[in-house]
Design a protein around this motif. Structure first.
Motif, short mmCIF file in Angstrom:
data_model
loop_
_atom_site.label_atom_id
_atom_site.label_comp_id
_atom_site.label_asym_id
_atom_site.label_seq_id
_atom_site.Cartn_x
_atom_site.Cartn_y
_atom_site.Cartn_z
N LEU A 264 55.67 9.28 45.91
CA LEU A 264 56.93 9.98 46.21
C LEU A 264 58.10 9.00 46.22
O LEU A 264 57.98 7.88 46.74
CB LEU A 264 56.85 10.66 47.59
CG LEU A 264 55.82 11.77 47.74
CD1 LEU A 264 55.91 12.37 49.15
CD2 LEU A 264 56.00 12.85 46.68
N ASP A 265 59.20 9.44 45.67
CA ASP A 265 60.44 8.68 45.76
C ASP A 265 60.97 8.78 47.19
O ASP A 265 61.39 7.80 47.79
CB ASP A 265 61.43 9.26 44.73
CG ASP A 265 62.75 8.55 44.74
OD1 ASP A 265 62.73 7.31 44.68
OD2 ASP A 265 63.79 9.23 44.83
N ARG A 266 60.95 10.00 47.73
CA ARG A 266 61.30 10.18 49.15
C ARG A 266 60.78 11.54 49.64
O ARG A 266 60.58 12.46 48.84
CB ARG A 266 62.80 10.09 49.37
CG ARG A 266 63.59 11.14 48.64
CD ARG A 266 65.08 10.81 48.64
NE ARG A 266 65.82 12.01 48.21
CZ ARG A 266 65.95 12.37 46.95
NH1 ARG A 266 65.42 11.65 45.99
NH2 ARG A 266 66.62 13.46 46.64
N GLY B 61 68.15 20.15 45.72
CA GLY B 61 68.84 19.81 44.47
C GLY B 61 67.91 20.04 43.28
O GLY B 61 66.75 20.43 43.45
N ASP B 62 68.42 19.78 42.10
CA ASP B 62 67.63 20.01 40.89
C ASP B 62 66.75 18.80 40.60
O ASP B 62 67.02 18.02 39.69
CB ASP B 62 68.57 20.32 39.72
CG ASP B 62 67.82 20.82 38.50
OD1 ASP B 62 66.59 21.05 38.61
OD2 ASP B 62 68.45 20.97 37.45
N GLU B 63 65.71 18.62 41.43
CA GLU B 63 64.79 17.49 41.28
C GLU B 63 63.37 18.03 41.28
O GLU B 63 63.12 19.11 41.82
CB GLU B 63 64.92 16.53 42.47
CG GLU B 63 66.28 15.89 42.57
CD GLU B 63 66.34 14.89 43.71
OE1 GLU B 63 66.41 13.70 43.44
OE2 GLU B 63 66.34 15.33 44.88
N PHE B 64 62.43 17.27 40.73
CA PHE B 64 61.05 17.74 40.69
C PHE B 64 60.33 17.34 41.97
O PHE B 64 60.22 16.15 42.30
CB PHE B 64 60.32 17.20 39.46
CG PHE B 64 59.08 17.99 39.19
CD1 PHE B 64 59.14 19.21 38.54
CD2 PHE B 64 57.85 17.55 39.65
CE1 PHE B 64 58.00 19.98 38.33
CE2 PHE B 64 56.70 18.30 39.45
CZ PHE B 64 56.77 19.52 38.78
N VAL B 65 59.84 18.33 42.71
CA VAL B 65 59.21 18.07 44.01
C VAL B 65 57.74 18.47 43.98
O VAL B 65 57.32 19.32 43.20
CB VAL B 65 59.95 18.83 45.14
CG1 VAL B 65 61.37 18.33 45.29
CG2 VAL B 65 59.94 20.34 44.90
N VAL B 66 56.98 17.82 44.85
CA VAL B 66 55.55 18.13 44.97
C VAL B 66 55.16 18.18 46.44
O VAL B 66 55.89 17.73 47.31
CB VAL B 66 54.66 17.08 44.25
CG1 VAL B 66 54.86 17.10 42.74
CG2 VAL B 66 54.89 15.67 44.81
N LYS C 108 60.00 9.11 39.43
CA LYS C 108 60.20 9.37 37.98
C LYS C 108 59.15 8.67 37.14
O LYS C 108 58.73 9.17 36.11
CB LYS C 108 61.61 8.92 37.57
CG LYS C 108 62.70 9.83 38.16
CD LYS C 108 63.70 10.24 37.09
CE LYS C 108 64.55 11.42 37.52
NZ LYS C 108 65.23 11.24 38.82
N ASP C 109 58.68 7.48 37.61
CA ASP C 109 57.68 6.76 36.79
C ASP C 109 56.28 7.37 36.92
O ASP C 109 55.33 6.88 36.31
CB ASP C 109 57.67 5.27 37.12
CG ASP C 109 57.31 5.00 38.58
OD1 ASP C 109 56.98 5.95 39.31
OD2 ASP C 109 57.35 3.82 38.98
N PRO D 147 56.43 11.01 30.03
CA PRO D 147 57.62 11.32 29.22
C PRO D 147 57.40 12.60 28.41
O PRO D 147 56.29 12.85 27.94
CB PRO D 147 57.75 10.11 28.29
CG PRO D 147 56.51 9.32 28.42
CD PRO D 147 55.81 9.74 29.67
N ALA D 148 58.47 13.40 28.28
CA ALA D 148 58.36 14.64 27.51
C ALA D 148 58.13 14.31 26.04
O ALA D 148 58.60 13.29 25.55
CB ALA D 148 59.64 15.46 27.66
#
Ligand code: IMP
Ligand code: MG
Length: 181
Positions: A5-7, A148-153, A174-175, A179-180
């Protein structure tokens, strides 16, 4: 998992406190009416279990399973219903439960499909709502948290079927996202 997790956005006590409030609103709204909850799997399974145990009303539960993501972090726009028969919704007050309102494609498709079966009412409850312009005009009637518009888990939400069992909700690093192509 937590290190991916980033945060953390919402820890477990924060989520459960918010569910107490959401449940109170839903109980007030459906008092004296028979409620049918339709939960959208898999993402809503933990939210469903924690929320429904806070709603002391007689209710029926059905689950729907749809696929719209195919393992990527942006919607493909196509919604596939995975079961042959839809739940029995005619003449009932329906509350759809889902994990997150993102593009709106999934919830718009489910709402429109259920409405063809002549329910008395259809409302939508989501744990998370991304604040962004939506591809499909769909609004939620009950919302746990705006994000916000971020990908969460976490707390039921996955990235390629992982992280659903994290007790908190956080932004995925993000890492950790392929990659798409
Ligand atoms: P839609 O874009 O509103 O149709 O969202 C469809 C589904 O994508 C949701 O029910 C989630 O399962 C998944 N989804 C959307 N945003 C996220 C996210 O940030 N994390 C994990 N799953 C997501
Ligand atoms: Mg989902």
């Amino acid at each position: 998992m937590q290190e991916d997790l980033d945060r953390v956005l919402f820890d477990e006590p924060t989520i459960l406190r918010r569910l107490d409030e959401l449940a109170r609103d839903i109980v007030a709204e459906y008092q004296g009416r028979e409620l049918t909850v339709i939960a959208v799997l898999n993402g809503s399974f933990i939210f469903m279990a924690d929320l429904l145990r806070r709603i002391p009303l007689p209710l029926k539960l059905d689950c729907l399973s749809v696929a719209s993501y195919h393992g990527e972090t942006a919607t493909t726009g196509e919604v596939v219903f995975k079961q042959i028969a839809l739940p029995d919704v005619a003449g009932r007050h329906i509350l759809i439960l889902d994990d997150i309102l993102d593009s709106g494609v999934t919830l718009a498709a489910i709402r429109d499909k259920l409405k063809t079966e002549r329910p008395l009412s259809v409302k939508i409850c989501v744990l998370l709502r991304k604040l962004k312009p939506r591809l499909h005009p769909v609004e939620a009637d009950h919302v746990g948290f705006n994000i916000g518009d971020e990908f969460v888990v976490g707390y039921g939400l996955d990235y390629m079927e992982r992280y659903r069992n994290l007790p908190c909700i956080g932004v995925l690093r993000k890492d950790r996202i392929a990659p798409a192509h």
